[in-house]
Design a protein around this motif. Structure first.
Motif, short mmCIF file in Angstrom:
data_model
loop_
_atom_site.label_atom_id
_atom_site.label_comp_id
_atom_site.label_asym_id
_atom_site.label_seq_id
_atom_site.Cartn_x
_atom_site.Cartn_y
_atom_site.Cartn_z
N THR A 8 0.81 -1.12 -0.13
CA THR A 8 0.02 -0.11 -0.23
C THR A 8 0.89 1.16 -0.06
N HIS A 312 -10.12 1.95 -1.74
CA HIS A 312 -11.15 1.13 -1.87
C HIS A 312 -10.45 -0.40 -2.23
N ASP A 313 -10.91 -1.57 -2.14
CA ASP A 313 -10.53 -2.90 -2.54
C ASP A 313 -10.99 -2.94 -4.08
N ASN A 320 -11.13 -0.24 1.94
CA ASN A 320 -10.17 -1.27 2.16
C ASN A 320 -9.71 -0.86 3.66
N ARG A 321 -8.69 -1.49 3.92
CA ARG A 321 -8.14 -1.52 5.38
C ARG A 321 -7.75 0.01 5.72
N HIS A 387 -13.41 -4.43 3.37
CA HIS A 387 -12.88 -5.68 3.06
C HIS A 387 -11.15 -5.37 3.35
N GLY A 389 -8.71 -7.31 3.38
CA GLY A 389 -7.95 -8.50 2.90
C GLY A 389 -8.09 -9.91 2.87
#
Length: 739
Positions: A8, A312-313, A320-321, A387, A389
């Motif tokens: 990331t 975002h995933d 995302n996380r 989400h 991951g």
């Protein structure tokens, strides 16, 4: 820092390169370098597809030799053309785990052998319209297949490559258009861009000319557009600052360049990059303005996606996380001001990996998307579903009572348990949910995440398909639990474990007949941490699997080296946890360990507790039989402390039983224990099993067990567990004690 966190961080710099219009080969080489950094030993390349020739050409891959890069030009697309040609043809992930024996690499074996390439995984680069752009390939110099996290990583990297390529195409088209505009400063020529001319001498600045491209972009005919001011393309969301810039330029008879939101005749919007130029007559008077319209909607959409992908995933479209933790931090900050409680629910899918392994990653991805959609649909209106991951999801709830939080958790479990119909297959899955909340006291965001994560493990330990609420009470026990769990993860990552060995000697002679490997944790600050302190925690959190894998490999490696050096054939015993024994792929893990270390299978003995076998007799016996077929021996550890042992003992394909030390410690005083020990020894010998007496600390205990025909002894009387380099001296000392 985890692999995901590393990637990331690196990907942010890739986004900056793309938006700053760095050359395409620079961006793609940067992406390959990031992936090589995250996957040690990997060599990564990007090939671009030429629609004109229908061929692939390597453009990025600085880790390869010049000769290999030259060979990877003008590669045909089709089935059986290496990994990349096949991936571009099928538009699917292609995994070649053994290039030398893969028929798809026929014709390339000589160059790959010269390059020492043994495996290749290739992902097709496909844009949103389904257009093939190229391939993203990850090579290794040893035979191997990717795991779940590696596949996720290369798919994310491939997504970045697609964005870089499409963004570059848009930029190239735009720069070409702008060059044409400069050539047309004194007149209007045909153009693929929208071209307009307005009368500067009329106060209303009416359109006096529009080309066909203008009508195609806007949907208005020439008759509908001529005579109107360009403002008829504007709407309520058009930026007033961009409009003001155009008006000032017109008033001053100057050139202007803006990007503004316009609307087509059908009401649909488009982003219009507008350039206007004054047209002067021979006297230097501005009589007209020429305007060039360029539809940059796709470019703007790409830029929006670049921003979205950082938060975002890619697979599910959920936050995302990174975004989840940012919102959690803000929610915790606001909760202190508004006295509003914050709750986090961490959901982990149960047994998701076997679905990936048996049905394929494509179906696994579809299942994750379906789960994400269900969670999004049933979550409360103001909740955030993310989400994190892999097979992990999270829900953030602000406000709400404890009852509302548990109702949400129950709804999540119910939705996930409903069957999923994917590609005609009915899949069943469940989830374990950990809940952490500020209902008892204010907590920092990192505390909430840690407690929710710990609660997931408690939910799994309770049998899965349930939720567990971690209250987060500020006690030293809970704080120590979280700290020790974090430190245990660091110990695994930094290999802080060491192996000690305790000899197992013949009862009649004292000669060492083998040894048991025992793991120790050498903490950098606290020194040696007791196994009784960290093993139960590792079993609760699932970290015992990673520790067990390391112990198995290290013990086999140590004994193979020691036996070769001493010219002996002593076996080593390794304790196997229930999680490791029942884990999918355990048998393959054993085979790989023996192959890599060179230890004879007959010199490896696995110790399992009887309770492991009793909890799943049929499956346990099947696994034991396969282990025995490999030549590996099996013993039951702590024998006599479990349940139903005698009933199943005759069915178990084992070699040895180890008497629990609780029977040995008072064997000379407790006649009941002595009778049990004698009965076990007699019964085991009738079944052809070897018996080991554990926990022998006195010569009286050793003599009593020897008199009862116990075969082998182990305990502090002969030696405490010692480091590997002290084994030789320990073996000699143990025999002298027996003598």
């Amino acid at each position: 820092m985890t692999q995901k966190q590393h990637f990331t961080g690196f990907s942010q710099s890739i986004y900056e390169l793309i938006t700053q219009r760095a050359p395409l080969d620079v961006v793609l080489n940067a992406i390959t370098s990031v992936v090589e950094n995250e996957l040690p030993g990997a060599l990564v390349s990007v090939m671009l597809y030429s629609p004109e020739t229908g061929r692939l050409n390597m453009i990025a891959g600085s880790s390869f030799s010049e000769s290999y890069r030259a060979a990877m030009q003008d590669i045909r697309v089709g089935p059986g053309v290496g990994a990349c040609g096949t991936a571009a043809h099928s538009c699917e992930l292609i995994i070649c785990d053994d290039i030398a024996n893969d028929e798809r690499w026929r014709g390339f074996h000589e160059i790959t052998a010269h390059e020492r390439l043994a495996a290749c995984w290739s992902v097709p680069l496909v844009d949103t319209a389904g257009r093939i752009l190229g391939t993203f390939a990850t090579y290794y110099r040893e035979k191997r297949k990717p795991n779940d996290e590696e596949i996720k990583l290369i798919r994310r990297a491939a997504g970045l490559a697609v964005l870089a390529i499409t963004h570059q195409e848009e930029v190239t088209r735009r720069e070409t258009s702008e060059e044409q505009m400069r050539l047309l400063e004194r007149g209007i020529q045909s153009s693929s861009d929208g071209m307009v001319m307005v009368d500067a001498r009329d106060p209303d600045m009416p359109l006096v000319f529009v080309n066909e491209a203008f009508t195609r972009i806007t949907g208005y005919s020439q008759e509908e557009a001529l005579g109107q001011n360009c403002r008829f393309l504007q709407g309520k969301d058009t930026d007033p600052l961009a409009v003001a810039t155009l008006r000032r330029a017109i008033q001053k008879k100057q050139r202007a360049e803006v990007t503004l939101l316009n609307y087509r005749k059908d009401g649909d919007y488009f982003w219009n990059h507008m350039v206007i130029e004054p047209v002067l007559n021979d006297r230097g008077e501005c009589t007209h303005f020429v305007g060039v319209q360029h539809d940059v909607t796709r470019e703007r959409e790409n830029e929006r996606l670049l921003g979205q992908y950082s938060t975002h995933d890619l697979l599910t479209g959920l936050p995302n996380r990174v975004m989840f933790e940012a919102h959690l931090a803000e929610a915790c900050r606001q909760s202190r001001q508004a006295d509003q409680k914050v709750s986090v629910m961490h959901a982990d899918l149960d047994d998701f990996k076997p679905i990936n392994n048996s049905l394929g990653y494509g179906l696994g991805d579809q299942l994750l998307v379906a789960v994400a959609n269900r969670l999004r649909d049933i979550a409360p209106e103001h909740a955030m579903v993310a989400h994190l991951g892999g097979d992990e999801f999270a829900v953030l709830l602000e406000g709400g009572t404890e009852e509302q939080v548990t109702e949400c958790a129950d709804a999540m479990l119910s939705e996930v348990c409903r069957p999923f119909d994917l590609e005609g297959q009915l899949l069943h899955i469940s989830a374990s949910i950990g809940i952490a909340s500020q209902h008892t006291r204010p907590m920092r965001p990192e505390e909430l995440m840690s407690y929710a994560d710990a609660a997931v493990q408690d939910a799994k330990a309770q049998g899965r398909n349930t939720w567990h609420w971690f209250e987060g009470v500020a006690t030293s026990t809970s704080n120590e639990y979280v700290a020790l769990r974090r430190e245990l993860m660091e110990a695994i990552e930094h290999e802080q474990f060491v192996l000690y060995y305790q000899p197992i000697v013949a009862a009649d002679s004292g000669i060492m007949r083998g040894m048991e490997a025992l793991v120790r944790w050498q903490h950098p600050e606290r020194g040696f941490v007791s196994p009784g302190e960290f093993i139960p925690l590792a079993e609760q959190t699932g970290q015992i699997v990673a520790i067990g894998q390391w112990v198995l490999h290290q013990a086999c490696s140590d004994l193979a080296n020691w036996n070769a050096k001493m010219n002996r054939r002593l076996p080593v015993s390794v304790n196997i946890s229930p999680f490791q024994f029942r884990r999918y792929g355990f048998l393959e893990e054993l085979r790989k360990t023996l192959d890599e270390t060179g230890l004879d299978p007959e010199l490896l003995e696995l110790e399992v507790t009887e309770n492991v076998l009793m909890s799943g007799v049929g499956q346990g016996i099947d696994t034991l039989q396969k282990i025995r077929q490999m030549g590996i021996k099996v013993s039951i550890d702590d024998f006599g402390t479990g349940y139903s042992s005698l009933r199943y003992l005759r069915q178990l394909p084992i070699n040895k039983v180890k008497l629990d030390k609780s029977f040995v410690m008072d064997i000379t005083e407790n006649t009941a224990n002595a009778a049990i020990v004698q009965g076990v020894i007699t019964m085991a010998h009738h079944l052809g099993l070897v018996v080991v007496g554990e926990g022998v600390e006195t010569t009286e205990q050793a003599a009593d067990l020897k008199q009862r025909n116990c075969d082998l002894l182990q305990g502090f009387l002969f030696s405490r567990p010692v480091p590997f380099d002290q084994l030789t001296a320990t073996a000699e000392a143990a025999q002298s004690i027996a003598d």
